[in-house]
Scaffold this active site. Structure first.
Site: not given
Length: 398
Positions: A211, A246, A130
């Site tokens: 993560d 999300k 990311w």
């Protein structure tokens, strides 16, 4: 004081969104920004969250500060999601969880914590990772190193390269790992491969930092946490940054958590004391609303069941859009094989489109894709899929 200072470059992804907003083309499509979109192109508020928020408004009696670590009930529910309600980690009390401002906040608090206790450690990230990972840990003072992850030729994990590198990471260093729905590639480790990574972490003595931003977007809430459970089972120190952006759609509420797992409850308590200091000098205590909304859903059996159904709807839609893209390109006679996109997980995909094609699509078709060809599959809808497939086919067949 700013006359001699050059403007900082725009964030690669958020800057792309700004350009998209300014584009007057009525057919424009944003496949860059990392948020879920429904088939109408909107980022919806989940029905279970709407109900939970109504209950909160009717019952809350104060806007007073939360504790530094957040609501203890919220932390308990986060741990149930991460480990399962019957987990030994929970029963033994060897995990300490704080409510953070989103997954990014969890990563930064964890980075500050680790920099205090391991000041000379190096932080290892996957190639690619990311875009914000390196910025977060560099800002915390870490030296950054890379380990192999994605193979452009096979469109899969370069596991031999990855495990070879991890076997040479020095003890005391930190390795950042994506639990599921790898961002940006969409390519995840198998269960067997995760087992080898866990074995390596234990044998070599480096610290895993997991993560976990997309729980439920891969296969299910339970299946997606398999790697977390494997690390928990071997009794080593590790950290988990999780996010409700999300899977609860709580993007602008900045709702996440940092969990520090230790071999014993006593060590977890020591860890929590230092986490609180890191928080106190940063944002002091977390925002309440998003966490309380998620907590309301997680504690109410009916709302919980509704939430599981809504997560499944999002997951299924993403998979349908993957298939529609692959099948649509094949139907248009594109010779390049894009079938690998169907095998990827989560919102993101390394599409295999070159930077030249990405730029051509932006300039000529107002289709916005991140450099390197990463697309947000959730940005595809039944309304724009034909336009996107037509455009990519035209770009490739020029």
């Amino acid at each position: 004081m700013w006359k001699e200072i050059k403007a900082a470059p725009a964030d690669a992804i958020l800057g792309l969104t700004e350009a998209f907003k300014k584009d007057p083309n009525p057919e424009k499509v944003n496949l860059g920004v990392g948020v879920y979109k429904d088939d109408q192109g909107l980022t919806p508020i989940l029905k279970c969250i709407k109900t939970a928020e109504k209950k909160l408004v009717e019952t809350e009696t104060t806007k007073g500060y939360l504790p530094i670590s957040g609501n203890p009930a919220y932390a308990a529910q986060v741990q149930k999601m991460l480990f399962g309600a019957d987990s030994e980690v929970i029963a033994s009390g060897r995990a300490a969880t704080i409510h953070s401002p989103g997954g990014t906040g969890a990563l930064r608090v964890g980075a500050d914590l680790l920099k205090e206790v391991s000041p000379n450690a190096t932080l290892w990230v996957s190639t690619p990772t990311w875009a914000n990972h390196k910025g977060i840990f560099s800002a915390a003072g870490f030296k950054i190193a890379d380990y192999p992850y994605y193979s452009p030729s096979t469109k899969k994990v370069d596991f031999d390269g990855m495990i070879g590198a991890l076997e040479n990471v020095p003890a005391g260093d930190i390795v950042l790992l994506h639990v599921c729905c790898h961002n940006p590639t969409g390519v995840d480790l198998s269960d067997e491969q995760w087992g080898k990574v866990v074995e390596t972490a234990k044998a070599k003595g480096w610290t895993p930092f997991l993560d976990f931003a997309y729980q439920g977007f891969g296969e299910s809430i339970e299946a997606d946490r398999a790697a977390v459970e494997k690390f928990a089972a071997v009794g080593i120190d590790f950290l988990v940054a999780s996010s409700f952006s999300k899977n609860f759609g709580l993007y602008n509420e900045r709702t996440g958590a940092l969990t520090v797992v230790s071999p014993t409850a006593e060590e977890a308590e020591v860890a929590m004391s230092h986490v609180k200091i890191a928080i106190r000098v940063n944002y002091s205590n977390p925002p309440a609303h998003g966490g309380l909304a998620a907590l309301t859903v997680l504690e109410d059996p009916a709302l919980y069941d509704q939430w599981i159904g809504e997560v499944a709807e999002m997951r299924v839609r993403i998979k349908e859009m993957r298939a529609a893209l692959v099948d649509g390109l094949a139907a248009r006679g594109v010779e390049q094989d894009f079938s690998f996109i169907k095998e990827q997980c989560g919102m993101f995909s390394f599409s295999g489109l070159s930077n030249e094609i990405v730029e051509w699509l932006k300039v000529n078709k107002a289709i916005y894709i991140v450099g390197g060809g990463r697309i947000n599959v959730a940005g595809l809808t039944s309304e724009n899929i034909d336009y996107v497939c037509d455009s990519i086919a035209e770009a490739l067949n020029r």
